[in-house]
Write a protein that holds these residues in place. Structure first.
Motif, PDB file in Angstrom:
ATOM      1  N   LYS A 132       2.486   0.950  11.671  1.00 21.70           N
ATOM      2  CA  LYS A 132       3.666   1.403  12.155  1.00 21.70           C
ATOM      3  C   LYS A 132       3.997   2.245  10.688  1.00 21.70           C
ATOM      4  O   LYS A 132       4.074   1.852   9.711  1.00 21.70           O
ATOM      5  CB  LYS A 132       4.704   0.498  12.204  1.00 21.70           C
ATOM      6  N   GLY A 133       4.234   3.540  11.051  1.00 18.01           N
ATOM      7  CA  GLY A 133       4.693   4.443   9.949  1.00 18.01           C
ATOM      8  C   GLY A 133       5.837   3.818   9.074  1.00 18.01           C
ATOM      9  O   GLY A 133       6.780   3.256   9.443  1.00 18.01           O
ATOM     10  N   LYS A 134       5.761   4.219   7.592  1.00 19.33           N
ATOM     11  CA  LYS A 134       6.983   3.831   6.908  1.00 19.33           C
ATOM     12  C   LYS A 134       7.833   5.092   6.940  1.00 19.33           C
ATOM     13  O   LYS A 134       7.584   6.228   6.758  1.00 19.33           O
ATOM     14  CB  LYS A 134       6.405   3.765   5.448  1.00 19.33           C
ATOM     15  N   LYS A 135       9.098   4.887   6.623  1.00 22.38           N
ATOM     16  CA  LYS A 135       9.959   5.748   6.275  1.00 22.38           C
ATOM     17  C   LYS A 135      10.133   6.006   4.897  1.00 22.38           C
ATOM     18  O   LYS A 135       9.389   5.398   4.324  1.00 22.38           O
ATOM     19  CB  LYS A 135      11.436   5.401   6.637  1.00 22.38           C
ATOM     20  N   SER A 136      10.733   7.033   4.392  1.00 25.76           N
ATOM     21  CA  SER A 136      10.797   7.382   2.842  1.00 25.76           C
ATOM     22  C   SER A 136      11.549   6.327   1.914  1.00 25.76           C
ATOM     23  O   SER A 136      10.761   6.205   0.969  1.00 25.76           O
ATOM     24  CB  SER A 136      11.452   8.688   2.690  1.00 25.76           C
ATOM     25  N   PHE A 137      12.284   5.453   2.614  1.00 24.93           N
ATOM     26  CA  PHE A 137      12.783   4.632   1.576  1.00 24.93           C
ATOM     27  C   PHE A 137      11.841   3.169   1.630  1.00 24.93           C
ATOM     28  O   PHE A 137      12.039   2.518   0.447  1.00 24.93           O
ATOM     29  CB  PHE A 137      14.240   4.049   2.022  1.00 24.93           C
ATOM     30  N   ASP A 138      11.045   3.258   2.715  1.00 27.78           N
ATOM     31  CA  ASP A 138      10.212   2.123   2.544  1.00 27.78           C
ATOM     32  C   ASP A 138       9.199   2.478   1.619  1.00 27.78           C
ATOM     33  O   ASP A 138       8.741   1.522   0.797  1.00 27.78           O
ATOM     34  CB  ASP A 138       9.444   1.867   3.972  1.00 27.78           C
ATOM     35  N   LYS A 139       8.676   3.737   1.254  1.00 24.53           N
ATOM     36  CA  LYS A 139       7.671   4.118   0.419  1.00 24.53           C
ATOM     37  C   LYS A 139       8.211   3.941  -1.004  1.00 24.53           C
ATOM     38  O   LYS A 139       7.721   3.442  -1.935  1.00 24.53           O
ATOM     39  CB  LYS A 139       7.469   5.440   0.563  1.00 24.53           C
ATOM     40  N   ARG A 140       9.411   3.939  -1.062  1.00 25.32           N
ATOM     41  CA  ARG A 140      10.083   4.063  -2.576  1.00 25.32           C
ATOM     42  C   ARG A 140      10.007   2.730  -2.961  1.00 25.32           C
ATOM     43  O   ARG A 140       9.853   2.261  -3.994  1.00 25.32           O
ATOM     44  CB  ARG A 140      11.725   4.616  -2.563  1.00 25.32           C
ATOM     45  N   GLN A 141      10.438   1.771  -1.820  1.00 24.29           N
ATOM     46  CA  GLN A 141      10.385   0.293  -2.215  1.00 24.29           C
ATOM     47  C   GLN A 141       8.923  -0.316  -2.401  1.00 24.29           C
ATOM     48  O   GLN A 141       8.727  -1.105  -3.349  1.00 24.29           O
ATOM     49  CB  GLN A 141      10.841  -0.441  -0.880  1.00 24.29           C
ATOM     50  N   THR A 142       7.979   0.355  -1.844  1.00 21.20           N
ATOM     51  CA  THR A 142       6.583  -0.037  -2.133  1.00 21.20           C
ATOM     52  C   THR A 142       6.191   0.350  -3.629  1.00 21.20           C
ATOM     53  O   THR A 142       5.588  -0.444  -4.389  1.00 21.20           O
ATOM     54  CB  THR A 142       5.587   0.561  -1.179  1.00 21.20           C
ATOM     55  N   LEU A 143       6.988   1.581  -4.195  1.00 17.21           N
ATOM     56  CA  LEU A 143       6.498   2.091  -5.369  1.00 17.21           C
ATOM     57  C   LEU A 143       7.132   1.147  -6.382  1.00 17.21           C
ATOM     58  O   LEU A 143       6.565   0.869  -7.248  1.00 17.21           O
ATOM     59  CB  LEU A 143       6.804   3.671  -5.541  1.00 17.21           C
ATOM     60  N   LYS A 144       8.268   0.896  -6.026  1.00 16.33           N
ATOM     61  CA  LYS A 144       9.264  -0.077  -6.996  1.00 16.33           C
ATOM     62  C   LYS A 144       8.490  -1.479  -7.102  1.00 16.33           C
ATOM     63  O   LYS A 144       8.250  -1.984  -8.109  1.00 16.33           O
ATOM     64  CB  LYS A 144      10.547  -0.061  -6.366  1.00 16.33           C
ATOM     65  N   GLU A 145       8.006  -2.050  -5.960  1.00 16.67           N
ATOM     66  CA  GLU A 145       7.329  -3.352  -6.086  1.00 16.67           C
ATOM     67  C   GLU A 145       5.872  -3.255  -7.115  1.00 16.67           C
ATOM     68  O   GLU A 145       5.671  -4.115  -7.987  1.00 16.67           O
ATOM     69  CB  GLU A 145       6.802  -3.921  -4.572  1.00 16.67           C
TER      70      GLU A 145
END
Length: 160
Positions: A132-145
């Motif tokens: 399932k595709g990620k939204k832009s805020f999900d991608k930011r969260q992944t980078l933060k983690e």
């Protein structure tokens, strides 16, 4: 995936990964599929001359295909050499294909190749995932983690 399958993947001399997939998608379920290849394609893959960048899978007529997979021409191949980017058929059971087909009919779901490897018998296998595709805020969260994990590792190395 059981421990034995995981060990086979780690021992494989060839492991071609789709590095962007984990950044772009949430993985819901993974499958291991065989790949139908010609003689020069498998030789080229065994040399590691393949790429999974911008690849995806689609289902037509009850068969699953991978589109956009790049396999470089084999150096010693003559006129029998293969096409670099062609659709390649994947081998899954009927039940798995039906499951993937019904899931991809929902909006936002797709099938993405994750890893191309050679199994213990010398055959090319591919790990694919229902995503399932990620939204832009999900991608930011992944980078933060990811950044937090790096910070923790650096802190642990200081104290050791």
């Amino acid at each position: 995936m059981n421990k034995e399958q995981e060990l086979i993947r780690k021992k494989s001399p060839v492991q071609i990964r789709n590095k962007k997939a984990s950044f772009e998608y949430f993985f819901i379920e993974t499958f291991t599929a065989g790949v139908v290849l010609t003689g020069t394609e498998i030789k080229s893959i065994r040399l590691g001359k393949s790429s999974l960048v911008d690849t995806y899978c689609y289902i037509t007529n009850g068969e699953i295909w991978v589109k956009g997979m790049s396999v470089s021409p084999y150096f010693y191949g003559s006129y029998n050499n293969h096409e670099m980017k062609r659709d390649r058929k994947l081998l899954l059971t009927r039940r798995e294909i039906n499951k993937l087909q019904s899931a991809t009919k929902q909006t936002g779901y797709t099938i993405v190749p994750l890893l191309l490897f050679i199994d213990e018998n010398g055959r090319a296998k591919m790990d694919i995932a229902l995503c399932k595709g990620k939204k832009s805020f999900d991608k930011r969260q992944t980078l933060k983690e990811k950044e937090d994990r790096r910070e923790m590792d650096r802190a642990m190395k200081k104290y050791v």
